[in-house]
Design a protein around this motif. Structure first.
Motif, PDB file in Angstrom:
ATOM      1  N   ARG A 252       0.910  -1.341   0.025  1.00 55.74           N
ATOM      2  CA  ARG A 252       0.068  -0.169  -0.015  1.00 55.74           C
ATOM      3  C   ARG A 252       0.860   1.198  -0.133  1.00 55.74           C
ATOM      4  N   ALA A 253       1.989   1.336   0.907  1.00 57.24           N
ATOM      5  CA  ALA A 253       2.852   2.438   0.907  1.00 57.24           C
ATOM      6  C   ALA A 253       3.425   2.709  -0.355  1.00 57.24           C
ATOM      7  N   ALA A 254       3.897   1.514  -1.090  1.00 57.13           N
ATOM      8  CA  ALA A 254       4.713   1.642  -2.409  1.00 57.13           C
ATOM      9  C   ALA A 254       3.433   1.921  -3.484  1.00 57.13           C
ATOM     10  N   HIS A 255       2.286   1.861  -3.257  1.00 55.30           N
ATOM     11  CA  HIS A 255       1.211   1.910  -4.274  1.00 55.30           C
ATOM     12  C   HIS A 255       1.588   1.133  -5.416  1.00 55.30           C
ATOM     13  N   LEU A 256       1.733  -0.117  -4.948  1.00 57.94           N
ATOM     14  CA  LEU A 256       2.062  -0.850  -6.126  1.00 57.94           C
ATOM     15  C   LEU A 256       0.806  -1.916  -6.525  1.00 57.94           C
ATOM     16  N   PRO A 257       0.577  -2.010  -7.758  1.00 60.93           N
ATOM     17  CA  PRO A 257      -0.759  -2.683  -8.279  1.00 60.93           C
ATOM     18  C   PRO A 257      -0.616  -3.972  -7.726  1.00 60.93           C
ATOM     19  N   MET A 258      -1.554  -4.654  -7.269  1.00 61.19           N
ATOM     20  CA  MET A 258      -1.559  -6.026  -6.790  1.00 61.19           C
ATOM     21  C   MET A 258      -2.863  -6.867  -7.313  1.00 61.19           C
ATOM     22  N   VAL A 259      -2.925  -7.919  -7.877  1.00 58.91           N
ATOM     23  CA  VAL A 259      -3.986  -8.836  -7.951  1.00 58.91           C
ATOM     24  C   VAL A 259      -3.931 -10.183  -7.212  1.00 58.91           C
ATOM     25  N   MET A 260      -4.867 -10.691  -6.420  1.00 50.20           N
ATOM     26  CA  MET A 260      -4.886 -11.841  -5.924  1.00 50.20           C
ATOM     27  C   MET A 260      -5.758 -12.992  -7.110  1.00 50.20           C
ATOM     28  N   ILE A 261      -5.066 -14.194  -6.783  1.00 53.70           N
ATOM     29  CA  ILE A 261      -6.011 -15.132  -7.794  1.00 53.70           C
ATOM     30  C   ILE A 261      -6.031 -16.405  -6.829  1.00 53.70           C
ATOM     31  N   ASP A 262      -7.112 -17.049  -7.055  1.00 53.62           N
ATOM     32  CA  ASP A 262      -7.657 -18.530  -6.230  1.00 53.62           C
ATOM     33  C   ASP A 262      -7.812 -18.084  -4.808  1.00 53.62           C
ATOM     34  N   ARG A 263      -6.732 -18.335  -4.153  1.00 58.57           N
ATOM     35  CA  ARG A 263      -6.702 -17.769  -2.733  1.00 58.57           C
ATOM     36  C   ARG A 263      -6.635 -16.210  -2.502  1.00 58.57           C
ATOM     37  N   ILE A 264      -7.499 -15.835  -1.431  1.00 60.70           N
ATOM     38  CA  ILE A 264      -7.415 -14.388  -1.617  1.00 60.70           C
ATOM     39  C   ILE A 264      -7.363 -13.830   0.000  1.00 60.70           C
ATOM     40  N   LEU A 265      -6.581 -12.760   0.143  1.00 61.32           N
ATOM     41  CA  LEU A 265      -6.750 -12.508   1.467  1.00 61.32           C
ATOM     42  C   LEU A 265      -7.921 -11.498   1.808  1.00 61.32           C
ATOM     43  N   ASP A 266      -8.088 -11.411   3.144  1.00 57.98           N
ATOM     44  CA  ASP A 266      -9.301 -10.676   3.639  1.00 57.98           C
ATOM     45  C   ASP A 266      -9.553  -9.281   3.741  1.00 57.98           C
ATOM     46  N   VAL A 267      -9.200  -8.753   2.401  1.00 57.34           N
ATOM     47  CA  VAL A 267      -9.152  -7.216   2.351  1.00 57.34           C
ATOM     48  C   VAL A 267      -9.816  -6.752   1.129  1.00 57.34           C
ATOM     49  N   GLY A 268     -10.139  -5.440   1.175  1.00 58.71           N
ATOM     50  CA  GLY A 268     -10.968  -5.278   0.094  1.00 58.71           C
ATOM     51  C   GLY A 268     -10.364  -4.279  -0.898  1.00 58.71           C
ATOM     52  N   ASP A 269      -9.303  -4.005  -0.825  1.00 55.85           N
ATOM     53  CA  ASP A 269      -8.410  -2.928  -1.759  1.00 55.85           C
ATOM     54  C   ASP A 269      -7.725  -3.439  -2.942  1.00 55.85           C
ATOM     55  N   PHE A 270      -7.688  -4.676  -3.074  1.00 51.99           N
ATOM     56  CA  PHE A 270      -7.069  -5.269  -4.336  1.00 51.99           C
ATOM     57  C   PHE A 270      -7.906  -5.888  -5.060  1.00 51.99           C
ATOM     58  N   SER A 271      -7.589  -5.944  -6.415  1.00 54.40           N
ATOM     59  CA  SER A 271      -8.785  -7.072  -7.382  1.00 54.40           C
ATOM     60  C   SER A 271      -8.291  -8.155  -7.280  1.00 54.40           C
ATOM     61  N   ARG A 272      -9.083  -9.175  -7.485  1.00 56.83           N
ATOM     62  CA  ARG A 272      -8.904 -10.634  -7.194  1.00 56.83           C
ATOM     63  C   ARG A 272      -9.410 -11.391  -8.483  1.00 56.83           C
ATOM     64  N   VAL A 273      -9.177 -12.472  -8.712  1.00 55.17           N
ATOM     65  CA  VAL A 273     -10.073 -13.390  -9.667  1.00 55.17           C
ATOM     66  C   VAL A 273     -10.167 -14.624  -8.626  1.00 55.17           C
ATOM     67  N   VAL A 274     -11.445 -15.050  -8.491  1.00 57.74           N
ATOM     68  CA  VAL A 274     -11.868 -16.142  -7.492  1.00 57.74           C
ATOM     69  C   VAL A 274     -12.582 -17.188  -8.230  1.00 57.74           C
ATOM     70  N   LEU A 275     -12.546 -18.465  -7.692  1.00 60.21           N
ATOM     71  CA  LEU A 275     -13.404 -19.558  -8.349  1.00 60.21           C
ATOM     72  C   LEU A 275     -14.783 -19.470  -7.416  1.00 60.21           C
TER      73      LEU A 275
END
Length: 331
Positions: free
Chosen positions: A144-167
């Protein structure tokens, strides 16, 4: 004596009595150094047997054209198509992939994120080591501090500020539950991932929902594992050592299902005696005349969607957080 092939810029600098910066410029940006200085440094490099680090030079030349891909288990067949899709799409956009396997270790995952930050990657696609609601790694604040884009896939962390692809894990569990209901199966041994995993919980809930919707009674026993082959084999073997074979076994991913099938084979139990179902496709099973109903997700599409979401954030940091859901088909 310095061994050939192990010579560094520091070694050359000491040999010619100059600074590391001057030597580095002579080797990497020769037009920035006086001709006589450059010739002296190049002669020393040749004499000492200096071999430039081509990989490091490549990374420097492609600064911010790197995408990090962090996965908890490269040997999980689920990720092969995911990685292929990400790699192909990245290449089409002139990006290079840096793939890091954390082997299910939270410590290695934290090191992986720090490594990618140090390489100044343009973004990260992450499949975390855990999707337990209580897993909140410290590196989230670094990203977050680095403002680095991140996308989670399959397993995801319980946070709401990153895009994700889930099954759609509930749907996958329900599909297989409905198949078991049609086969009039009343007893199921579920070999699952960790009990705290939301993937495990959703697939289990889908299975139970199928029986409830059909008004059928389900005798269900759960054996939590870690989505790898060995626990599936261990738990299936342990069950068979003290109980008669169950009516059906539900493997919560491909590796668990394969582990269960290996245990059934080693116990010399006929394939017709136990119905085996699982999440994820079992390639080549038909070669052995084994039919296993599977709730299969389009994993190539999952990887493709993940890299597209990442490019959205790379190209526009104000783009909204999005979630893409991949549904399963019964195969």
């Amino acid at each position: 004596m310095i061994r050939r092939g192990k010579v560094t810029i520091t070694d050359i600098a000491k040999h010619v009595g100059m600074t590391n910066m001057t030597v580095s410029r002579a080797l990497n940006k020769p037009d920035k150094v006086k001709p006589e200085t450059r010739e002296r440094i190049l002669a020393a490099a040749s004499q000492l047997g200096y071999v430039p680090n081509a990989f490091a030079s490549h990374l420097r030349s492609r600064k911010n054209r790197l995408v990090g891909l962090v996965t908890a288990s490269v040997d999980n067949p689920f990720y092969s198509e995911v990685i292929k899709a990400i790699s192909r799409s990245a290449a089409q956009h002139d990006y290079t992939i840096m793939l890091i396997d954390t082997d299910g270790s939270a410590e290695l995952e934290a090191v992986a994120i720090e490594t990618l930050l140090s390489y100044q990657v343009a973004g990260i696609i992450l499949s975390p080591v855990s999707d337990d609601a209580g897993y909140r790694p410290a590196y989230l604040e670094r990203l977050r501090a680095a403002h680095l884009p991140m996308v989670m896939i399959d397993r995801i962390l319980d946070v709401g500020d990153f895009s994700r692809v889930v099954l759609d894990n509930h749907h996958a569990g329900r599909l297989l539950g409905e198949w078991l209901v049609r086969q009039e199966v009343g007893q199921v041994l579920a070999l699952t991932g960790p009990s705290g995993s939301r993937i495990t919980q959703d697939r289990m809930a889908g299975l139970v929902a199928a029986y409830e919707a059909a008004g059928k009674t389900l005798s269900l026993e759960q054996r939590p594992g870690d989505y790898t082959l060995q626990p599936g084999y261990r738990d299936m073997s342990a069950y068979l050592a003290r109980e008669p074979p169950p009516e059906a076994v539900f493997g919560f991913n491909q590796l668990i299902t394969l582990g269960a099938m290996r245990a059934l084979h080693d116990a010399q139990i006929d394939w017709d005696a136990v119905k085996v179902v699982g999440v994820d496709r079992l390639p080549y099973a038909d070669i052995f005349d084994v039919s296993v109903p599977c709730a299969a997700h389009d994993t190539y599409r999952a990887g493709h969607e993940a890299i597209q979401l990442l490019f959205e954030r790379i190209n526009d940091s104000t783009s909204p957080v999005r979630e893409v859901v991949i549904a399963a088909d019964l195969v």
